[in-house]
Design a protein around this motif. Structure first.
Motif, PDB file in Angstrom:
ATOM      1  N   ILE A 138      52.631  71.506  10.666  1.00 27.57           N
ATOM      2  CA  ILE A 138      51.645  70.661   9.981  1.00 27.57           C
ATOM      3  C   ILE A 138      52.431  69.676   9.115  1.00 27.57           C
ATOM      4  N   THR A 139      52.329  68.382   9.461  1.00 23.73           N
ATOM      5  CA  THR A 139      53.058  67.376   8.667  1.00 23.73           C
ATOM      6  C   THR A 139      52.020  66.514   7.959  1.00 23.73           C
ATOM      7  N   SER A 153      57.205  63.090   0.126  1.00 18.57           N
ATOM      8  CA  SER A 153      56.611  63.644   1.346  1.00 18.57           C
ATOM      9  C   SER A 153      56.964  62.776   2.554  1.00 18.57           C
ATOM     10  N   ASN A 154      56.839  61.446   2.401  1.00 21.79           N
ATOM     11  CA  ASN A 154      57.193  60.536   3.507  1.00 21.79           C
ATOM     12  C   ASN A 154      58.602  60.845   4.001  1.00 21.79           C
ATOM     13  N   SER A 155      59.522  61.042   3.065  1.00 26.47           N
ATOM     14  CA  SER A 155      60.939  61.226   3.414  1.00 26.47           C
ATOM     15  C   SER A 155      61.181  62.574   4.092  1.00 26.47           C
ATOM     16  N   ALA A 156      60.681  63.643   3.466  1.00 28.39           N
ATOM     17  CA  ALA A 156      60.955  64.984   4.007  1.00 28.39           C
ATOM     18  C   ALA A 156      60.281  65.177   5.364  1.00 28.39           C
ATOM     19  N   ARG A 157      59.058  64.692   5.494  1.00 29.66           N
ATOM     20  CA  ARG A 157      58.333  64.905   6.752  1.00 29.66           C
ATOM     21  C   ARG A 157      58.913  64.044   7.881  1.00 29.66           C
ATOM     22  N   ALA A 158      59.400  62.863   7.527  1.00 32.40           N
ATOM     23  CA  ALA A 158      60.054  62.033   8.552  1.00 32.40           C
ATOM     24  C   ALA A 158      61.313  62.749   9.054  1.00 32.40           C
ATOM     25  N   GLY A 159      62.021  63.418   8.145  1.00 30.33           N
ATOM     26  CA  GLY A 159      63.220  64.173   8.549  1.00 30.33           C
ATOM     27  C   GLY A 159      62.868  65.283   9.519  1.00 30.33           C
ATOM     28  N   LEU A 160      61.801  66.032   9.216  1.00 34.67           N
ATOM     29  CA  LEU A 160      61.378  67.112  10.115  1.00 34.67           C
ATOM     30  C   LEU A 160      60.960  66.528  11.470  1.00 34.67           C
ATOM     31  N   LEU A 181      51.314  68.346  14.094  1.00 33.48           N
ATOM     32  CA  LEU A 181      49.941  67.893  13.838  1.00 33.48           C
ATOM     33  C   LEU A 181      49.943  67.111  12.535  1.00 33.48           C
ATOM     34  N   LEU A 182      49.386  65.896  12.571  1.00 34.22           N
ATOM     35  CA  LEU A 182      49.440  64.994  11.423  1.00 34.22           C
ATOM     36  C   LEU A 182      48.044  64.837  10.816  1.00 34.22           C
ATOM     37  N   PRO A 183      47.751  65.617   9.754  1.00 33.37           N
ATOM     38  CA  PRO A 183      46.418  65.484   9.171  1.00 33.37           C
ATOM     39  C   PRO A 183      46.251  64.189   8.392  1.00 33.37           C
TER      40      PRO A 183
END
Ligand code: NAP
Length: 259
Positions: A138-139, A153-160, A181-183
């Motif tokens: 879940i991103t 959040s933008n940075s960490a989730r882009a890394g994942l 999945l991008l809520p």
């Protein structure tokens, strides 16, 4: 539709409420036995019992902070081998780009990038050995369209997302699929607290704050945990074996893009 996963075992992280709970419920409805997790024991045990009562599946509930090494060790010990992993945790706090220091980024990366990666590393090898597995992370819609105040959040989730893009292609030959999945905006406690913040800041009622946000979404409403969970369960199903390394938006059309 029979999802073909009855009797499988899933670890659903951060699942006493909200989107994680939606995923746990939908998997349980498909006959999947669960390991559920959250930090606060009371609501977690209540959610676990409710799922046992409604769906008759086995549920192990482990209270632990999934973003800490100790918490993950506790969850992994209780989980043992699983067929399905749903990665989830709370998101980093909002703020201004000028305020974030190295430690803030390390904390965000730990929670929203390195935690799912650690769980993938711990659980996917056995899935590969068995020739079947599903990982859903879940991103956030912020991976596709940045939300400036959520820069951490933008940075960490882009890394994942980058990690999943490459790794999903490496594990696919062994029958393991990995997708995100991008809520967009969903009616969870988090949405309620964001609306409460806007209501206080702008001197309007929480209902007015919600209506103003709903007006920005083409579907003119918030998403529900049930529809989010149903999509997660489908991605974990036998039917989704050819969906590899994808980023699937559930946002009522909120992100305005062609592809
Ligand atoms: P929520 O309703 O606040 O639920 C969060 C769940 O995660 C609770 O069960 C919470 O229980 C658990 N949790 C939080 N931190 C944890 C941790 N460190 N270890 C274990 N469990 C933890 O949140 P949500 O709306 O479902 O959001 C889930 C994720 O989706 C978040 O990362 C959020 O940023 C992202 N997201 C949500 C939306 C939305 O509109 N809802 C939109 C975009 C992205 P405890 O507090 O007891 O631990």
């Amino acid at each position: 539709m029979d999802l073909g996963i009855k009797g499988k075992r899933a670890l659903v992280c951060a699942s006493s409420k909200g989107l994680g709970l939606g995923c746990a419920e939908a998997l349980a409805e498909a006959g999947v036995n669960l390991v559920m997790n959250a930090r606060t024991d009371g609501p977690l045990q209540a959610a676990a019992q409710d799922i046992r009562d409604r769906f008759g599946v086995e549920v192990v509930a482990v209270a632990a902070d999934i973003t800490s090494e100790d918490g993950r060790a506790k969850v992994l010990e209780a989980a043992g081998d699983v067929d399905i992993l749903v990665n989830n945790a709370g998101g980093p706090p909002p703020g201004m780009w000028t305020d974030w220091e190295r430690d803030d980024f390390i904390a965000a990366l730990d929670a929203n990038m390195l935690t799912p990666i650690a769980l993938i590393k711990a659980l996917v090898p056995a899935m590969m050995d068995r020739g079947w597995g599903r990982v859903v992370n879940i991103t956030s819609q912020s991976v596709k369209a940045p939300i400036a105040v959520l820069g951490l959040s933008n940075s960490a989730r882009a890394g994942l997302t980058g990690y999943v893009a490459g790794t999903s292609r490496q594990v696919a030959p062994s029958g393991v699929t990995m997708n995100n999945l991008l809520p967009g905006i969903h009616a969870t406690d988090r949405a309620v607290s964001l609306d409460a913040g806007v209501s206080k800041q702008q001197g309007i009622s929480p209902e007015e704050a919600r209506a103003a946000r709903e007006a920005t979404i083409p579907a003119r409403r918030y998403g529900t945990r049930q529809e989010f969970g149903a999509t997660c369960a489908f991605l974990c199903s036998q039917h989704a074996g050819f969906i590899v390394g994808q980023n699937i938006l559930l946002d009522g059309g909120g992100v305005n893009s062609t592809l």
